[in-house]
Scaffold this motif. Structure first.
Motif, short mmCIF file in Angstrom:
data_model
loop_
_atom_site.label_atom_id
_atom_site.label_comp_id
_atom_site.label_asym_id
_atom_site.label_seq_id
_atom_site.Cartn_x
_atom_site.Cartn_y
_atom_site.Cartn_z
N UNK A 59 -13.00 49.47 70.19
CA UNK A 59 -14.43 49.49 70.56
C UNK A 59 -14.91 48.04 70.60
N UNK A 60 -14.89 47.46 71.79
CA UNK A 60 -15.28 46.07 71.97
C UNK A 60 -16.64 46.00 72.65
N UNK A 65 -19.51 58.23 73.63
CA UNK A 65 -19.21 58.46 72.22
C UNK A 65 -17.73 58.26 71.97
N UNK A 66 -17.40 57.55 70.93
CA UNK A 66 -15.98 57.35 70.54
C UNK A 66 -15.65 58.33 69.42
N UNK A 67 -14.60 59.10 69.60
CA UNK A 67 -14.22 60.12 68.64
C UNK A 67 -12.77 59.88 68.21
N UNK A 68 -12.55 59.92 66.90
CA UNK A 68 -11.20 59.76 66.36
C UNK A 68 -10.90 60.91 65.42
N UNK A 121 -21.08 55.04 68.93
CA UNK A 121 -21.85 55.58 70.03
C UNK A 121 -22.62 54.51 70.76
N UNK A 122 -22.88 54.76 72.05
CA UNK A 122 -23.66 53.84 72.88
C UNK A 122 -24.45 54.65 73.89
N UNK A 177 -21.59 49.42 66.08
CA UNK A 177 -20.31 48.71 66.01
C UNK A 177 -19.99 48.46 64.55
N UNK A 178 -19.01 49.20 64.06
CA UNK A 178 -18.53 49.07 62.68
C UNK A 178 -19.67 49.20 61.67
#
Length: 279
Positions: free
Chosen positions: A4-5, A108-111, A118-119, A132-133
């Protein structure tokens, strides 16, 4: 995309917003089988995201509103067990197609079945909010190519009858509200989360699908806002383990099992719930 950059996410949001803005004069409106609206811009943006995120050989998967129905169950099983990006190319396609500026882009970033980042991006305002983190940020002027990024401080609207409340289409059609506050059915999860976090509305009632909230929910949680069911439970970031979504095949797939009130605090959420009659 394994990591996630911030620069990469903002570039993707800029490109998605640019596609939508360029097509807004003649978006090419169609009705899907569920009688919701889709446009050429939705499909073009989703394809752009797929080119970046949908790379199973690299351990990266994508659940997108316009393409998820084409994925086999084996792909979805792998997506929930590894890294997956949950995408809504234009959240608020109905207002977008009607030239109403209440639409946005959601990532959305899901792991391992839980949302981690999320953005959301509102192209008309040209502002993005993202995590971010564990930190919250805003980015303005994305379309200029030189966005201004800074820490984001959410705003809490005070609980008064003057505070506006956004409701879902389901609520507009079937529920009763015995409160003095103005209510709006904006048909956009991104737009409502954005307005809530900016202190422009008092609360937002969600009754939506996974991709609608995947970008906004991690931001609201990081901001300390509550997302409460009527029974007092909190909608957390665990998607597969919580049992809060219909994930099995069928007509209700991807939808929240019950509505949720997003608000700055518990008092506000309880106030809203105490004045709703679901029918």
């Amino acid at each position: 995309m394994r990591h996630w950059k911030i620069d990469t996410v903002l570039q993707l949001l800029k490109d998605a917003g640019g596609i939508a803005l360029a097509a807004s004069a003649d978006p090419g409106i169609e009705l899907k089988s569920d009688q919701t609206v889709v446009t050429r811009a939705d499909r073009a943006i989703e394809q752009m995201f797929a080119d970046r995120f949908d790379r199973p050989s690299e351990g990266s998967f994508m659940i997108g509103e316009e393409s998820v129905a084409t994925k086999p169950e084996s792909y979805l099983d792998d997506a929930f067990r590894s890294l997956c990006y949950v995408i809504d190319p234009i959240d608020g396609t109905a207002p977008y197609s009607a030239h109403v500026p209440l639409w946005g882009v959601s990532i959305g970033r899901m792991e391992n079945g839980a949302l981690t980042e999320g953005a959301i991006y509102m192209p008309i305002d040209d502002e993005a909010l993202f995590t971010c983190r564990g930190e919250l940020f805003s980015a303005r002027a994305l379309q200029s190519g030189a966005p201004v990024v800074e820490p984001f401080q959410p705003r809490h609207m005070a609980l008064t009858p003057a505070g506006h409340i956004c409701i879902p289409q389901q609520g507009a059609k079937r529920w009763r509200f015995d409160l003095p506050n103005q209510v709006f059915a904006w048909s956009t999860c991104v737009g409502c989360y954005y307005a809530l976090l900016k202190g422009r509305i008092l609360a937002y009632i969600l009754s939506c699908k996974l991709w609608d909230l995947a970008g906004g929910l991690p931001i609201a949680r990081a901001a300390g806002f509550v997302n409460r069911f009527a029974d007092g439970r909190e909608l957390d970031l665990a998607i597969t383990a919580s049992g809060n979504f219909h994930l099995e095949p069928g007509p209700m797939r991807w939808r929240l099992k019950a509505p949720v009130v997003a608000a700055p605090d518990r008092e506000t959420a309880e106030y809203v719930w105490s004045h709703i009659r679901q029918e």
